[in-house]
Design a protein around this motif. Structure first.
Motif, PDB file in Angstrom:
ATOM      1  N   PRO A 148      14.681   3.384   9.028  1.00 47.30           N
ATOM      2  CA  PRO A 148      16.098   3.691   9.231  1.00 47.30           C
ATOM      3  C   PRO A 148      16.774   4.202   7.958  1.00 47.30           C
ATOM      4  N   ALA A 149      16.452   5.417   7.562  1.00 50.31           N
ATOM      5  CA  ALA A 149      17.046   6.016   6.367  1.00 50.31           C
ATOM      6  C   ALA A 149      16.984   7.530   6.483  1.00 50.31           C
ATOM      7  N   ASP A 150      17.977   8.206   5.910  1.00 46.38           N
ATOM      8  CA  ASP A 150      17.921   9.652   5.791  1.00 46.38           C
ATOM      9  C   ASP A 150      16.934  10.024   4.689  1.00 46.38           C
ATOM     10  N   GLN A 151      16.377  11.212   4.767  1.00 44.41           N
ATOM     11  CA  GLN A 151      15.314  11.593   3.834  1.00 44.41           C
ATOM     12  C   GLN A 151      15.775  11.559   2.380  1.00 44.41           C
ATOM     13  N   ASP A 152      17.028  11.924   2.100  1.00 45.77           N
ATOM     14  CA  ASP A 152      17.512  11.980   0.729  1.00 45.77           C
ATOM     15  C   ASP A 152      18.278  10.730   0.308  1.00 45.77           C
ATOM     16  N   GLU A 153      18.168   9.670   1.092  1.00 52.17           N
ATOM     17  CA  GLU A 153      18.910   8.443   0.825  1.00 52.17           C
ATOM     18  C   GLU A 153      18.157   7.534  -0.141  1.00 52.17           C
ATOM     19  N   ALA A 154      18.900   6.828  -0.990  1.00 49.91           N
ATOM     20  CA  ALA A 154      18.307   5.833  -1.881  1.00 49.91           C
ATOM     21  C   ALA A 154      18.295   4.478  -1.171  1.00 49.91           C
ATOM     22  N   PHE A 155      17.128   3.839  -1.127  1.00 53.15           N
ATOM     23  CA  PHE A 155      17.018   2.536  -0.477  1.00 53.15           C
ATOM     24  C   PHE A 155      15.778   1.810  -0.988  1.00 53.15           C
ATOM     25  N   ARG A 156      15.725   0.515  -0.706  1.00 54.24           N
ATOM     26  CA  ARG A 156      14.590  -0.314  -1.124  1.00 54.24           C
ATOM     27  C   ARG A 156      13.728  -0.653   0.082  1.00 54.24           C
ATOM     28  N   LEU A 157      12.414  -0.487  -0.090  1.00 51.02           N
ATOM     29  CA  LEU A 157      11.433  -0.804   0.952  1.00 51.02           C
ATOM     30  C   LEU A 157      10.349  -1.681   0.348  1.00 51.02           C
ATOM     31  N   VAL A 158       9.867  -2.627   1.127  1.00 50.62           N
ATOM     32  CA  VAL A 158       8.808  -3.538   0.682  1.00 50.62           C
ATOM     33  C   VAL A 158       7.609  -3.380   1.607  1.00 50.62           C
ATOM     34  N   GLU A 159       6.421  -3.171   1.013  1.00 50.66           N
ATOM     35  CA  GLU A 159       5.201  -3.139   1.816  1.00 50.66           C
ATOM     36  C   GLU A 159       4.406  -4.411   1.595  1.00 50.66           C
ATOM     37  N   LEU A 160       4.069  -5.099   2.674  1.00 48.48           N
ATOM     38  CA  LEU A 160       3.275  -6.316   2.628  1.00 48.48           C
ATOM     39  C   LEU A 160       1.804  -5.941   2.766  1.00 48.48           C
ATOM     40  N   GLY A 161       1.028  -6.176   1.714  1.00 48.03           N
ATOM     41  CA  GLY A 161      -0.390  -5.836   1.744  1.00 48.03           C
ATOM     42  C   GLY A 161      -0.581  -4.348   1.535  1.00 48.03           C
ATOM     43  N   VAL A 162      -0.273  -3.854   0.337  1.00 45.13           N
ATOM     44  CA  VAL A 162      -0.291  -2.408   0.093  1.00 45.13           C
ATOM     45  C   VAL A 162      -1.688  -1.818   0.194  1.00 45.13           C
ATOM     46  N   GLY A 163      -2.721  -2.629  -0.048  1.00 47.35           N
ATOM     47  CA  GLY A 163      -4.088  -2.118   0.067  1.00 47.35           C
ATOM     48  C   GLY A 163      -4.313  -0.923  -0.828  1.00 47.35           C
ATOM     49  N   GLY A 164      -4.899   0.136  -0.269  1.00 45.85           N
ATOM     50  CA  GLY A 164      -5.167   1.340  -1.041  1.00 45.85           C
ATOM     51  C   GLY A 164      -3.952   2.207  -1.262  1.00 45.85           C
ATOM     52  N   GLY A 165      -2.818   1.845  -0.689  1.00 51.47           N
ATOM     53  CA  GLY A 165      -1.570   2.532  -0.986  1.00 51.47           C
ATOM     54  C   GLY A 165      -1.243   3.716  -0.119  1.00 51.47           C
ATOM     55  N   TRP A 166      -2.014   3.952   0.950  1.00 54.24           N
ATOM     56  CA  TRP A 166      -1.772   5.156   1.747  1.00 54.24           C
ATOM     57  C   TRP A 166      -0.378   5.174   2.368  1.00 54.24           C
ATOM     58  N   LEU A 167       0.103   4.025   2.834  1.00 57.09           N
ATOM     59  CA  LEU A 167       1.400   3.998   3.495  1.00 57.09           C
ATOM     60  C   LEU A 167       2.533   4.153   2.482  1.00 57.09           C
ATOM     61  N   SER A 168       2.470   3.447   1.366  1.00 62.04           N
ATOM     62  CA  SER A 168       3.481   3.616   0.332  1.00 62.04           C
ATOM     63  C   SER A 168       3.510   5.049  -0.179  1.00 62.04           C
ATOM     64  N   GLU A 169       2.353   5.657  -0.290  1.00 56.39           N
ATOM     65  CA  GLU A 169       2.290   7.050  -0.759  1.00 56.39           C
ATOM     66  C   GLU A 169       3.021   7.984   0.202  1.00 56.39           C
ATOM     67  N   VAL A 170       2.771   7.827   1.490  1.00 55.88           N
ATOM     68  CA  VAL A 170       3.437   8.658   2.496  1.00 55.88           C
ATOM     69  C   VAL A 170       4.953   8.472   2.423  1.00 55.88           C
ATOM     70  N   ILE A 171       5.390   7.229   2.277  1.00 53.88           N
ATOM     71  CA  ILE A 171       6.823   6.932   2.245  1.00 53.88           C
ATOM     72  C   ILE A 171       7.476   7.503   0.993  1.00 53.88           C
TER      73      ILE A 171
END
Length: 249
Positions: free
Chosen positions: A40-63
């Motif tokens: 729930p954020a616009d593409q150019d919006e500043a916000f904080r997101l937390v990933e539980l179990g980042v693993g190899g980081g593929w999801l954080s990288e996409v985000i």
């Protein structure tokens, strides 16, 4: 499975998942797109997101790629996983912070607040049913109004025929991805050798998947709205819900 922060996850598991995780996760590219659409954020919006179990980081990288002003706190319990992912995502070092955590410690969310979105891929199934319900409630309290909890995970089957189908479908998807990415069935061979398919080789000491129906119910009971299953494939699902904005906010 991806790291849950407990001692039941060995560093050898981390090494294996870093190498073959993109083969073992069904439709990971489509799943990534679904996460982006649901945050729930616009593409150019500043916000904080937390990933539980980042693993190899593929999801954080996409985000981080899609949201250029997002800040991500990446949690994991594996030192080798964190170090490998820190190096691979070094270009995001100004917006990415790593932190070790133990998913089984119910107090780890206590220091978090003003989070727009919690995301997780293949970690929550290490909690039992009561643990999942408790976690959903605690994360709800950490979210900003309008924030979201989005989870991709393996589901528990509701019946014997469903279990048979999910086991076969996961193997078929792993074979397809192995051919697509490696040009052969090496990935499927490793998947079978390491007994990765929980529908065929359950490990009740480590893995505690719950049914999709149960988890949607626990989310609704915790206060989330718009609770739904947004993507389902080979015994895996992306589901989640949102914290409503009240008229006073």
């Amino acid at each position: 499975m991806e790291d849950n922060g407990s001692t039941l996850w060995e560093e050898e598991d981390s090494r294996l998942f870093l190498k073959y995780g993109h083969i073992f996760v069904p439709e990971r590219e489509r799943l990534a797109r679904a996460f982006i659409d649901l945050i729930p954020a616009d593409q150019d919006e500043a916000f904080r997101l937390v990933e539980l179990g980042v693993g190899g980081g593929w999801l954080s990288e996409v985000i981080l790629d899609h949201f250029p002003r997002a800040e991500v706190i990446a949690l994991d319990g594996s030192p080798s996983m964190i170090e490998a992912t820190r190096g691979r995502l070094a270009r995001f070092s100004d917006r990415l912070r790593f932190q070790r955590f133990d998913l089984l410690d119910e107090h780890w969310p206590d220091s978090l607040d003003e989070v727009r979105c919690f995301v997780s891929s293949l970690a929550i199934h290490h909690l039992d049913g009561k643990g999942k319900a408790r976690l959903f409630r605690k994360l709800y309290g950490c979210l900003q109004p309008g924030g979201a909890l989005l989870i991709a995970d393996i589901m528990k089957e509701a019946g014997y025929r469903g279990r048979q189908y999910m086991a076969r479908a996961w193997e078929e998807e792993t074979a397809r991805r192995s051919l697509d990415f490696l040009g052969d069935l090496e990935g499927l061979e490793i998947f079978r050798r390491e007994r990765w398919n929980l529908f065929l080789h359950p490990d009740e000491e480590v893995d505690h998947p719950s049914t999709l129906f149960e988890q949607l119910g626990w989310m609704h009971e915790a206060g989330y709205r718009g609770v739904d299953a947004f993507w389902v494939k080979a015994g895996h699902a992306l589901f989640g819900g949102y914290k409503e904005v009240t008229l006073s906010e």
